[in-house]
Design an enzyme around this catalytic site. Structure first.
Site, PDB file in Angstrom:
ATOM      1  N   CYS A 112      -9.737  44.581  -5.387  1.00  0.00           N
ATOM      2  CA  CYS A 112     -10.048  45.765  -4.585  1.00  0.00           C
ATOM      3  C   CYS A 112      -8.916  46.046  -3.572  1.00  0.00           C
ATOM      4  O   CYS A 112      -7.851  46.499  -3.955  1.00  0.00           O
ATOM      5  CB  CYS A 112     -11.404  45.607  -3.904  1.00  0.00           C
ATOM      6  SG  CYS A 112     -12.122  47.202  -3.427  1.00  0.00           S
ATOM      7  N   HIS A 144     -15.270  44.346  -8.178  1.00  0.00           N
ATOM      8  CA  HIS A 144     -15.574  43.010  -7.643  1.00  0.00           C
ATOM      9  C   HIS A 144     -16.190  42.132  -8.744  1.00  0.00           C
ATOM     10  O   HIS A 144     -17.382  42.238  -9.037  1.00  0.00           O
ATOM     11  CB  HIS A 144     -16.536  43.123  -6.461  1.00  0.00           C
ATOM     12  CG  HIS A 144     -15.901  43.689  -5.237  1.00  0.00           C
ATOM     13  ND1 HIS A 144     -15.241  42.910  -4.311  1.00  0.00           N
ATOM     14  CD2 HIS A 144     -15.785  44.965  -4.800  1.00  0.00           C
ATOM     15  CE1 HIS A 144     -14.757  43.682  -3.357  1.00  0.00           C
ATOM     16  NE2 HIS A 144     -15.079  44.934  -3.630  1.00  0.00           N
ATOM     17  N   GLU A 190     -16.877  39.065  -8.547  1.00  0.00           N
ATOM     18  CA  GLU A 190     -17.660  37.973  -7.966  1.00  0.00           C
ATOM     19  C   GLU A 190     -19.121  38.317  -7.757  1.00  0.00           C
ATOM     20  O   GLU A 190     -19.953  37.425  -7.596  1.00  0.00           O
ATOM     21  CB  GLU A 190     -17.025  37.529  -6.637  1.00  0.00           C
ATOM     22  CG  GLU A 190     -17.117  38.525  -5.495  1.00  0.00           C
ATOM     23  CD  GLU A 190     -15.999  39.563  -5.478  1.00  0.00           C
ATOM     24  OE1 GLU A 190     -15.814  40.214  -4.437  1.00  0.00           O
ATOM     25  OE2 GLU A 190     -15.316  39.735  -6.516  1.00  0.00           O
TER      26      GLU A 190
END
Length: 509
Positions: free
Chosen positions: A79, A167, A169
């Protein structure tokens, strides 16, 4: 020494999640502020740049010096990290026409990119940014796009440097863990040897060298962190460890005796201190939550210090500090605003003059539980929900009295016992009852009553950073409500809290 991935933090709310996902791959990693990280050595196998609440176009945005990293170590920008790589190499980052937030489908343009090995052609990812990479430099190759984001992912030609504008994660990126594995294991070449068993073996060996024949004192809370820390120290130095378990009068019903018994069965040398009357006296008339926390913390330190002074030749203070405590004490942009005092952090009397030993300071909460299981901590402690350091003191809204504590202990006991009987306890991260500072009218028999309201709280979470309220079945709620009202004198109304974190917190104070 374990191989590791270095994560440079630009202040993203998701940075700890990146680390936890990598740890789940049995690979060690560390988080450091982007402007203050250790010298890179042979143990570092790769670097990740986190997201950020800043825009790369802001004059005060984080600007890391990557000269010692680029081209020398595999690098992944997530990002903000990706946008920074594009912006500083001649690309253009612009405000998005529409805010790119939420689920998106990733179209992998270049399937030969090692970052997307074994990734589906339309993999769901999670976007969260207000800027977007409008153009990329000539030496950047676009690897993936979404319907709204042309530069979903890129590679810098001639380098093992990658950037992604989503993202991986977060839970909503369905193949995010595979992408991180591709980077960490395949591209960086990390061995997957960061396991509970290896941590226990290495930690016990290190503690023996660090402490030698020195004596250690540790304050037990009955929770997972301090208990696992105590067991590791016990395995390392045996009788040279003394534990002090203080009853502040704000524990759950019968908890002091039950937990004390569990500790003794583990062979720990534990001193139990009932200091409840001191806490009640010092808390009398105090309603402000932060003031209550400070009084409870101060009293704990005084009681702990008094008991510790009775011991001879103690040189170390053991603490159950875990990795999020360490990370949060080193903010990217200086200390963040105090939301509430942390229950693990408090000033110790300077008269103690003890060095600090923290066996768990490298672990996240879920890793602490796995290590606890490895060293044989019983399920009665290992499976316990997190419980705040100030205990029921911050679940009684307003001033604390012994009568209110007893009332709340009884209501809480009905709720927690009910969750266990219904097989719901282990599905929930944290549950408890709040005693509200309001009384409501009710009817019992032929009489009007004017008694207390209690609120039930049950949430799911992985790390306490975010939490969703748990949808308890209606029949369960009905039965628990009836049981509390019938059994707990002084309560005539039960409500259920259906707010999530954020914007609400897990505790009410």
């Amino acid at each position: 020494m374990h191989q590791k991935i270095l994560i440079l933090d630009f202040g993203s709310q998701y940075t700890q999640l990146i680390a936890r996902r990598i740890r789940e791959l049995n690979v060690y990693c560390e988080i450091h502020p982007f402007n203050h990280y250790p010298k890179l050595d042979d143990t570092v196998k790769g670097v990740i740049l986190s997201g950020s609440p800043f825009s790369v176009r802001d004059s005060n945005s984080p600007k890391p010096d990557l000269s010692g990293i680029r081209g020398k170590y595999p690098l992944l920008g997530v990002c903000y990290g990706a946008q920074y790589l594009a912006q500083t190499n001649g690309g253009e980052v612009m405000p998005s026409k529409i805010r790119e937030y939420g689920r998106a489908m990733l179209d992998v343009v270049d399937t030969s990119c090692p970052l997307f090995k074994s990734i589906s052609s339309n993999s769901q990812v999670w976007m969260s940014h207000g800027d977007t990479i409008a153009t990329v430099p000539t030496n950047f190759k676009i690897d993936a796009s979404t319907a709204d984001v042309k530069v979903g992912a890129f590679t810098i030609l001639g380098e093992t440097t990658f950037g992604i504008q989503f993202h991986p994660e977060v839970y909503h990126s369905t193949e995010g863990s595979q992408m991180l594995k591709n980077f960490v294991v395949d591209i960086c070449g990390c061995k997957q040897d960061w396991t509970p068993a290896s941590f226990v073996e290495e930690t016990i060996s290190y503690l023996r060298k660090q402490l030698g024949n020195d004596k250690v004192v540790l304050g037990l809370s009955g929770g997972v962190d301090s208990s696992v820390a105590a067991l590791l120290l016990h395995k390392a130095i045996g009788a040279n460890l003394t534990c002090i378990f203080v009853d502040n009068g704000l524990l759950r019903k019968n908890e002091f005796g039950q937990v004390l018994e569990s500790y003794k069965n583990l062979g720990l040398n534990v001193i139990g201190v009932d200091a409840s009357q001191k806490f009640y006296k010092d808390l009398e008339g105090i309603s402000d939550p932060e003031h209550k926390r400070k009084v409870i913390g101060k009293d704990f330190i005084e009681v702990f210090d008094e008991e510790a002074q009775k011991l001879t030749d103690v040189k170390w203070l053991g603490q159950g500090t875990i990795y999020p405590d360490v990370i949060e004490s080193i903010s990217v942009n200086g200390p963040s605003a105090t939301i509430k005092s942390h229950h693990n952090v408090g000033g110790l009397p300077e008269t103690m003059k003890l060095k600090v030993v923290e066996p768990l300071r490298l672990l996240f909460k879920d890793e602490v539980r796995r290590v606890g299981r490895e060293v044989g901590l019983p399920e009665i402690i290992l499976g316990r929900h997190p419980f705040p350091g100030p205990g029921l003191g911050i679940r009684i809204l307003g001033a604390i009295t012994p009568e209110k504590v007893t009332l709340l202990q009884n209501a809480d006991d009905v709720f927690i016992s009910g969750l266990r009987k219904a097989g719901l306890y282990d599905k929930i991260w944290q549950a408890g009852v709040m005693l509200l500072p309001v009384q409501s009218v009710g009817v019992m028999g032929d009489e009007r009553t004017y008694e207390y309201v209690v609120a039930l709280r049950a949430v799911t979470s992985t790390d306490g950073m975010t939490a969703d309220w748990y949808p308890l079945p209606y029949d369960f709620l009905a039965n628990i409500s009836n049981e509390i009202i019938n059994k707990v004198k002084g309560v005539n109304r039960v409500v259920y809290d259906v707010s999530s974190k954020p914007p609400a917190t897990i505790e009410w104070e």
